[in-house]
Scaffold this active site. Structure first.
Site, short mmCIF file in Angstrom:
data_model
loop_
_atom_site.label_atom_id
_atom_site.label_comp_id
_atom_site.label_asym_id
_atom_site.label_seq_id
_atom_site.Cartn_x
_atom_site.Cartn_y
_atom_site.Cartn_z
N HIS A 49 112.28 140.07 10.98
CA HIS A 49 112.32 139.03 12.00
C HIS A 49 113.60 139.14 12.83
O HIS A 49 114.67 139.45 12.33
CB HIS A 49 112.25 137.64 11.35
CG HIS A 49 111.68 136.61 12.26
ND1 HIS A 49 112.42 136.03 13.27
CD2 HIS A 49 110.44 136.05 12.33
CE1 HIS A 49 111.66 135.16 13.92
NE2 HIS A 49 110.46 135.16 13.37
N HIS A 50 113.44 138.90 14.13
CA HIS A 50 114.56 138.97 15.05
C HIS A 50 115.65 137.96 14.70
O HIS A 50 116.82 138.12 15.08
CB HIS A 50 114.06 138.73 16.49
CG HIS A 50 114.83 139.47 17.54
ND1 HIS A 50 116.20 139.53 17.57
CD2 HIS A 50 114.41 140.20 18.61
CE1 HIS A 50 116.60 140.24 18.61
NE2 HIS A 50 115.54 140.67 19.25
N ALA A 51 115.29 136.91 13.98
CA ALA A 51 116.29 135.93 13.55
C ALA A 51 117.26 136.54 12.54
O ALA A 51 118.37 136.04 12.36
CB ALA A 51 115.60 134.71 12.94
N ASN A 62 122.28 138.32 15.77
CA ASN A 62 122.01 138.80 17.11
C ASN A 62 123.27 138.75 17.95
O ASN A 62 123.99 137.75 17.94
CB ASN A 62 120.92 137.92 17.76
CG ASN A 62 119.59 138.06 17.04
OD1 ASN A 62 118.80 138.94 17.35
ND2 ASN A 62 119.34 137.22 16.05
#
Length: 457
Positions: free
Chosen positions: A141-143, A308
């Protein structure tokens, strides 16, 4: 479950905006050549050995603290009883086991959501390729990780020694005891003071950007992109296509034209998009705009970083120009002006001001917005640094790394590539419903590179 700190806003955002139509994970397809002498049970034995490896990065144990309500978007919890057989799966391709079957399988996996009741990742070990290679498709997941940190993590599990049989599993790490990135965390008051100082600089930074954009007319702005067939509401199903090109060919064009290799890559994409949209009778009169992610991570990060840390730069692709040399010149100027502006700002200022470039995407889930407004940009084109030399994983030779990325409403196509030794490996992700004949873009990329070689020789 053990309580963990609150999520940064940049991480929780990717959980908040996720829907069935918009899975928010990044992925990758890696191709490997089996080591010499590998027997028929090589992959099953490898999987069993990896299952028993207790080396696991803490980030691969994280899941939302409460998956069924908003609080789950604010904090992580640590899964102390992780079911490795759920996350690490062994699959086989249908016959005849061509790359076509591999990409079709990858397309299906990339379009399914991750289970928020578990740590947000899956890794698939894939056998049955007709040339006796094997593949790994992974998604996270990008999180948890952005594309840059995900690729750096992958590189941290590889080796440049074909005889090294002690490489960690894809969820593992070579890091020894110590803090992430090998640096001790700074006291909170020191970090807070630095953040406040940078925030205080936002106003003058915003003035710089406004002056460049409106008085000097040197920056590409959001909402200037034309409406195209790629900027429509999307469904949840995906198509994925992948191919490699020689880095030396791209380097030769860059040297001849006096531009960067990334400028040449963007020009390849510009030419391919122009030809593809002409083929679809959908080329807009105005030049298309790409959002080009820029990593704000220090080059010294060793692959253990999570979260990120990405800025967003807008690039004029010059798709309104028929001549490939003219398109390359437009792209070079657009990227040069944007990078010059970013260099005048601190990383936090870049991060916050990048929000201006992507802010309009926040309104895309509102019914009717995508169909009735101009897109902030037409697509994302991302170039992520990868391994510089030939790499191996437990004796298997790495043949390719093909990134699979995120799509948002109004953004039906994404092109992400990475360097891999002597090659550039392209991964193209598209909405299955909105981007017909996605694989044709690969043909057009090849044509665009050949045209650039001819134009700059």
């Amino acid at each position: 479950m053990v309580s963990m700190p609150l999520m940064p806003v940049t991480d929780s955002m990717f959980l908040l905006v996720e829907t069935r139509e918009h899975p928010m994970h990044v992925g990758g397809l890696e191709l490997f050549e089996k080591p010499e002498g590998a027997g028929p049970n090589y992959l099953s034995e490898l999987r069993q050995r990896l299952r028993e490896d207790t080396n696991m990065r803490s980030i691969f144990r994280r899941r939302p603290a409460n998956p069924v309500n908003t609080a789950g978007h604010l904090a992580w919890s640590d899964d102390t009883d992780l079911d490795i057989d759920y996350h690490f799966r062994h699959s086989a391709l249908p016959q005849p086991g061509r790359i076509r079957e591999l990409l079709e399988l990858t397309s299906r996996w990339h379009g399914t959501l991750l289970d928020r009741h578990r740590p947000l990742w899956e890794i698939h070990l894939i056998e049955g390729l007709q040339d006796d290679r094997f593949a790994i498709y992974s998604k996270i997941h990008h999180a948890l990780l952005d594309g840059v940190s995900a690729l750096r993590h992958l590189q941290g599990t590889l080796s440049d020694d074909p005889d090294d049989l002690d490489c960690p599993p894809p969820w593992g790490s070579r890091a020894v005891n110590g803090h992430r990135n090998g640096r001790a965390p700074q006291p909170w008051f020191k970090t807070a003071g630095k953040t406040l100082n940078q925030l205080a600089g936002i106003a003058p930074a915003a003035y710089k950007v406004a002056n460049e954009a409106f008085r000097e007319h040197t920056l590409t702005l959001p909402m200037q992109a034309p409406k195209t067939m790629l900027n429509v509401p999307i469904g949840g199903a995906r198509r994925f296509a992948a191919q490699s090109w020689s880095l030396e060919r791209v380097r030769a064009v860059a040297t001849a034209a006096g531009v960067s290799r990334n400028d040449v890559v963007l020009a390849m994409c510009s030419g391919a998009l122009r030809d593809y949209l002409i083929e679809q009778r959908a080329l807009p009169d105005a030049a298309m705009t790409a959002m080009v992610p820029v990593s704000l991570r220090a080059k010294t990060d060793n692959g253990e970083a999570g979260g990120n840390n990405i800025g967003a730069l807008l690039c004029n692709l010059g798709t309104d120009k028929a001549d490939p040399a003219d398109r390359l010149a437009v792209i070079h100027k657009s990227m040069r002006d944007g990078k010059r502006m970013f260099k005048q700002l601190t990383p936090l200022q870049v991060l916050l001001l990048s929000g201006i470039n992507v802010a309009a995407l926040g309104a895309s889930p509102i019914p009717g917005v995508v169909n009735s407004t101009k897109p902030p940009f037409n697509l994302v084109i991302s170039n992520v640094p990868g391994p510089r030399s030939q790499m191996y994983w437990n004796g298997a030779r790495l043949d390719g790394i093909y990134p699979a990325s995120v799509l948002l409403d109004g953004q039906a196509l994404n092109i992400t590539l990475t360097s891999n030794g002597d090659n550039l490996d392209f991964g193209i992700t598209g909405c299955r419903r909105s981007v017909p004949h996605l694989q044709r873009i690969l043909t057009h990329l090849d044509t665009a590179l050949a045209e650039l070689e001819f134009a700059t020789r």
